[in-house]
Design a protein around this motif. Structure first.
Motif, PDB file in Angstrom:
ATOM      1  N   UNK A 293       0.782  -1.204  -0.103  1.00 11.53           N
ATOM      2  CA  UNK A 293      -0.137   0.161   0.042  1.00 11.53           C
ATOM      3  C   UNK A 293       1.094   1.212  -0.007  1.00 11.53           C
ATOM      4  N   UNK A 294       1.890   1.252   0.808  1.00 12.04           N
ATOM      5  CA  UNK A 294       2.978   2.439   0.901  1.00 12.04           C
ATOM      6  C   UNK A 294       3.496   2.732  -0.599  1.00 12.04           C
ATOM      7  N   UNK A 295       3.868   1.712  -1.028  1.00 16.43           N
ATOM      8  CA  UNK A 295       4.615   1.632  -2.486  1.00 16.43           C
ATOM      9  C   UNK A 295       3.619   2.125  -3.467  1.00 16.43           C
ATOM     10  N   UNK A 296       2.392   1.753  -3.364  1.00 13.71           N
ATOM     11  CA  UNK A 296       1.359   2.171  -4.388  1.00 13.71           C
ATOM     12  C   UNK A 296       1.145   3.703  -4.295  1.00 13.71           C
ATOM     13  N   UNK A 297       0.970   4.301  -3.238  1.00 11.92           N
ATOM     14  CA  UNK A 297       0.821   5.760  -3.337  1.00 11.92           C
ATOM     15  C   UNK A 297       2.207   6.475  -3.193  1.00 11.92           C
ATOM     16  N   UNK A 298       3.284   6.110  -2.649  1.00 10.83           N
ATOM     17  CA  UNK A 298       4.412   6.831  -2.725  1.00 10.83           C
ATOM     18  C   UNK A 298       4.792   6.805  -3.970  1.00 10.83           C
ATOM     19  N   UNK A 299       4.868   5.878  -4.955  1.00 11.83           N
ATOM     20  CA  UNK A 299       5.320   5.796  -6.418  1.00 11.83           C
ATOM     21  C   UNK A 299       4.494   6.617  -7.286  1.00 11.83           C
ATOM     22  N   UNK A 300       3.058   6.643  -6.939  1.00 10.64           N
ATOM     23  CA  UNK A 300       2.160   7.343  -7.639  1.00 10.64           C
ATOM     24  C   UNK A 300       2.216   8.702  -7.590  1.00 10.64           C
ATOM     25  N   UNK A 301       2.667   9.386  -6.320  1.00  8.03           N
ATOM     26  CA  UNK A 301       3.011  10.594  -6.170  1.00  8.03           C
ATOM     27  C   UNK A 301       4.132  11.154  -6.999  1.00  8.03           C
ATOM     28  N   UNK A 302       5.024  10.271  -6.963  1.00  5.22           N
ATOM     29  CA  UNK A 302       6.340  10.620  -8.028  1.00  5.22           C
ATOM     30  C   UNK A 302       6.172  10.672  -9.362  1.00  5.22           C
ATOM     31  N   UNK A 303       4.993   9.986  -9.814  1.00  9.83           N
ATOM     32  CA  UNK A 303       4.871  10.099 -11.031  1.00  9.83           C
ATOM     33  C   UNK A 303       3.940  11.187 -11.491  1.00  9.83           C
ATOM     34  N   UNK A 304       3.567  11.810 -10.648  1.00 10.69           N
ATOM     35  CA  UNK A 304       2.658  13.071 -11.019  1.00 10.69           C
ATOM     36  C   UNK A 304       3.551  14.122 -11.788  1.00 10.69           C
ATOM     37  N   UNK A 305       4.763  14.566 -11.494  1.00 11.23           N
ATOM     38  CA  UNK A 305       5.447  15.741 -12.103  1.00 11.23           C
ATOM     39  C   UNK A 305       6.685  15.221 -12.591  1.00 11.23           C
ATOM     40  N   UNK A 310       8.953   7.998 -20.118  1.00 12.57           N
ATOM     41  CA  UNK A 310       9.235   6.641 -19.641  1.00 12.57           C
ATOM     42  C   UNK A 310       9.423   6.447 -18.323  1.00 12.57           C
ATOM     43  N   UNK A 311      10.005   7.596 -17.816  1.00  9.88           N
ATOM     44  CA  UNK A 311       9.635   7.714 -16.297  1.00  9.88           C
ATOM     45  C   UNK A 311       8.579   7.698 -15.615  1.00  9.88           C
ATOM     46  N   UNK A 312       7.643   8.434 -16.083  1.00 13.68           N
ATOM     47  CA  UNK A 312       6.178   8.368 -15.618  1.00 13.68           C
ATOM     48  C   UNK A 312       5.576   6.791 -15.530  1.00 13.68           C
ATOM     49  N   UNK A 567       8.356  20.754  -6.684  1.00 17.80           N
ATOM     50  CA  UNK A 567       9.815  20.473  -6.730  1.00 17.80           C
ATOM     51  C   UNK A 567      10.380  19.455  -6.152  1.00 17.80           C
ATOM     52  N   UNK A 568       9.497  18.784  -4.827  1.00 15.32           N
ATOM     53  CA  UNK A 568      10.033  17.668  -4.075  1.00 15.32           C
ATOM     54  C   UNK A 568       9.460  16.371  -5.022  1.00 15.32           C
ATOM     55  N   UNK A 569       8.469  16.666  -5.585  1.00 15.02           N
ATOM     56  CA  UNK A 569       7.935  15.359  -6.390  1.00 15.02           C
ATOM     57  C   UNK A 569       8.743  15.093  -7.507  1.00 15.02           C
ATOM     58  N   UNK A 570       9.165  16.449  -8.151  1.00 14.10           N
ATOM     59  CA  UNK A 570       9.928  16.058  -9.397  1.00 14.10           C
ATOM     60  C   UNK A 570      11.382  15.506  -9.020  1.00 14.10           C
ATOM     61  N   UNK A 571      11.648  15.935  -7.954  1.00 13.00           N
ATOM     62  CA  UNK A 571      13.031  15.093  -7.455  1.00 13.00           C
ATOM     63  C   UNK A 571      12.959  14.055  -6.880  1.00 13.00           C
ATOM     64  N   UNK A 572      11.616  13.327  -6.857  1.00  8.58           N
ATOM     65  CA  UNK A 572      11.562  12.098  -6.293  1.00  8.58           C
ATOM     66  C   UNK A 572      11.873  11.919  -4.684  1.00  8.58           C
ATOM     67  N   UNK A 573      11.416  12.945  -3.978  1.00  2.16           N
ATOM     68  CA  UNK A 573      11.474  13.090  -2.485  1.00  2.16           C
ATOM     69  C   UNK A 573      13.090  12.970  -2.068  1.00  2.16           C
ATOM     70  N   UNK A 574      13.926  13.105  -3.006  1.00  2.46           N
ATOM     71  CA  UNK A 574      15.398  13.050  -2.729  1.00  2.46           C
ATOM     72  C   UNK A 574      16.087  11.617  -2.126  1.00  2.46           C
TER      73      UNK A 574
END
Length: 654
Positions: A293-305, A310-312, A567-574
């Motif tokens: 569940x954590x991976x599903x929502x965490x990775x989804x937010x990183x795909x937003x921006x 291909x990375x999306x 910015x944080x999402x685009x940088x994938x939470x660093x």
């Protein structure tokens, strides 16, 4: 039964193709390379289909075919057989791997047509197929592990295919190293299983499980946790997921093969295959569900921006794998397998569709340079749109049925935490619909935004070798859900896949499968909610990237919290930067200051150098006696003779 008796040919044929092209591909024309590469996978798929129907013809409850070629390893009490096993679970994966793999091979002939190292690519691709098929067909944990390591090696080779660059080999090494972490845990689990049961054979281990381990006991909990750690590496779950987005450095067909049908589903297969063990470890099951569940929502937010097309899709894969592990964690193994199948259809279509876009855009991957491709690439657009609707979970496409079953299973879980996981997965569904349609609106409608005149002037539809597989995959994404229609609404026989997979040991013993059937009102309500989440995500994407794209641009530059989040999402939470500071830099310091300068230079090299210096000193001493002068040698001989004479005289006198 010809198909089952000759099932060994399914993995062997791709290996023959790999050997032929690997040894002789540079000598013959590309048509011969295609013959071995595509012919071997096509025949493998054909035999797999025949074998699958042979399996279906067996009576229910006895759909299991096992073949042992020989005893592979015999050492004391340890025995490992070179054997394969075909049952409903491996048969399902068999069709997915060979079918999708064959389409990707056909597609690759068009996409890779300009590559100089054409035979090398197909050598790796065929070898990948062999390894994944060996993993799926093995009848024991060690044969699975050999295939497991094989796909890891091939992913390293394929991700780093463009080895002339720096980024591709680095991405390959990253995937290789991160997978070794999980693989080590998997190997420890196999050793522990053998220690407790004296066997690594599936049938024996699962048959002895309840007599060997106590339900919820420390041993079975640790074994299943180690197995799951192995799965988190191969299937890119938190925290071992960061290699998968970087795997986009490889050619696009590789991305489709890794993300859709082969490597990343290996962890799901392993957990489903070991369902008997996982059902005995409730702590592990809760951990699997939570990580999923954590991976599903965490990775989804990183795909937003993200802006790389291909990375999306890469973050989308990580998120969808999270759904599969959520299903496994709540005991809905059939739902996980169902989502593996539907995901293979629409995600392969999406990745190959993105490859078609990149091919038509002369290598451009930045979505900010796209737009207007709806008119210029109509076939790619149509198939991509179907796959996008499918992953967004909109009925009646395949993704809706499998995702809805996972959400329902999570909601019906017996623990309060399962309701929380359901809520997280529902939010992830909304985000998925948003970022996938953001990708769609930025790429296909509107006007072409490419700044490069060469790109603008040469946009074109892909050749039939590429669009043909897209059409087939889009068709499967349309109708694939018919294999898993809701049982609560249409009766028990509506879910064909459930009835088929229920014969596999442990597959129907999980929480989700034993929960009371919900009322029709509850099931329809949850279904409506999941569809509403998808529709809301699509509407938000349409508003900001379809109707008013200038507003999305303005929001990202507005400043404040929104710009910070962007910015944080685009940088994938660093996360990569955090891993660099927490793990990489300390290990480099340890290597430079301790392992290199002390252990290597002073201890290991010091010992070796001391031994060498000792013998060099002996040699130098002996060398002083070898002057090459006859007079010196005569003097030594006379002196020695006199010394012997004196000793002889004194000895007589004594």
């Amino acid at each position: 039964m010809w198909g089952l008796e000759h099932i060994w040919w399914v993995p062997i044929l791709p290996m023959i193709g790999a050997i032929a092209n690997g040894l002789f591909g540079f000598l013959w024309p590309r048509c011969v390379t295609n013959l071995f590469a595509i012919g071997s996978t096509g025949l493998s798929f054909l035999i797999a289909v025949i074998a699958f129907f042979n399996l279906l013809s067996l009576p229910e409850g006895s759909r299991l075919y096992e073949s042992v070629l020989y005893t592979w390893i015999q050492s004391g009490a340890f025995t490992a057989e070179a054997g394969i096993q075909v049952d409903p679970l491996s048969g399902t994966w068999l069709l997915i791997v060979t079918g999708i793999g064959f389409l990707i091979h056909v597609y690759s002939t068009g996409y890779m047509s300009h590559e100089e190292a054409y035979p090398r690519f197909f050598t790796y691709l065929n070898l990948f197929m062999f390894s994944m098929l060996l993993l799926v067909l093995g009848n024991n944990f060690l044969v699975m592990f050999i295939g497991w390591e094989g796909v890891g090696l091939c992913s390293y080779l394929l991700i780093g295919y463009y080895y002339e660059t720096k980024s591709a080999p680095d991405a390959g090494k990253k995937a290789f190293v991160m997978n070794r972490i999980g693989d080590f845990a998997f190997l420890l689990a196999i050793m522990w299983i053998f220690k407790d049961t004296g066997s690594i054979d599936y049938t024996t281990v699962f048959g002895m499980a309840h007599d060997t381990w106590a339900v919820g006991g420390m041993a079975i909990t640790m074994i299943t946790l180690l197995l799951f750690i192995g799965a988190t590496g191969k299937s890119a779950q938190l925290p071992l997921y960061t290699w998968l987005p970087d795997a986009m450095e490889g050619p696009t067909p590789v991305s489709a093969l890794i993300h859709a049908a082969t490597m990343v589903t290996a962890g799901v297969y392993m957990v489903a295959r070991s369902a008997t063990l996982f059902n005995m470890a409730p702590t592990t099951m809760m951990t699997v569900a939570a990580i999923g569940a954590l991976t599903a929502i965490f990775a989804a937010t990183m795909g937003m921006y993200q802006y790389d097309i291909k990375r999306v899709l890469a973050y989308s894969t990580v998120s969808q794998l999270g759904y599969m592990f959520l299903a496994l964690g709540v005991g809905a193994y059939v739902a996980a397998a169902f989502h593996v199948m539907t995901h293979a259809f629409f995600k392969a279509c999406l990745f190959l569709g993105s490859g078609s876009v990149i091919h038509g855009m002369s290598g451009e991957q930045d979505m900010r340079q796209m737009g207007g491709l709806k008119k210029l690439m109509p076939l790619t657009h149509g198939t991509f749109l179907i796959a996008t609707i499918a992953i967004a979970g909109i009925p009646p496409l395949a993704g809706f049925f499998s995702k809805d079953e996972i959400l329902l299973s999570a909601f019906l879980g017996p623990e309060t935490a399962h309701k929380v996981f359901w809520g997280m997965a529902t939010v992830a569904a909304l985000i998925t619909a948003f970022y996938m349609f953001r990708l769609y609106f930025m790429t296909f409608p509107g006007e072409l935004r490419a700044e490069d005149h060469h790109v603008r002037d040469h946009v074109h539809e892909s050749p039939p070798s590429m669009t043909g597989p897209l059409v087939v995959l889009a068709g499967l994404a349309l109708v694939g859900g018919l294999l898993g229609l809701p049982q609560g609404l249409l009766g028990e026989h509506a879910h064909v896949l459930h009835n088929f997979l229920s014969e596999v040991p442990g597959m129907t013993l999980g929480h989700g499968e034993h929960a009371a059937h919900p009322s029709v009102a509850l099931e329809v309500g949850l279904m409506t909610l999941s569809v509403a989440a998808g529709v809301i995500g699509i509407l938000i994407a349409w508003y900001f990237y379809g109707a008013h794209p200038e507003k999305a641009e303005a929001l990202s530059k507005k400043g404040g919290v929104i710009s910070f989040v962007h910015y944080v999402l685009n940088r994938k939470y660093f996360v990569d930067e955090i891993y660099e500071v927490v793990f990489v830099m300390p290990l480099l310091w340890l290597w430079k200051t301790v392992l290199w300068k002390i252990v290597d230079v002073k201890i290991i090299d010091g010992f070796v150098n001391a031994v060498a210096a000792f013998f060099a000193g002996l040699g130098a001493g002996a060398r002083t006696m070898q002057t090459g002068s006859t007079r010196n040698y005569a003097l030594v001989m006379v002196t020695g003779g006199l010394l012997l004479a004196v000793i002889w005289v004194f000895s007589i006198g004594g």
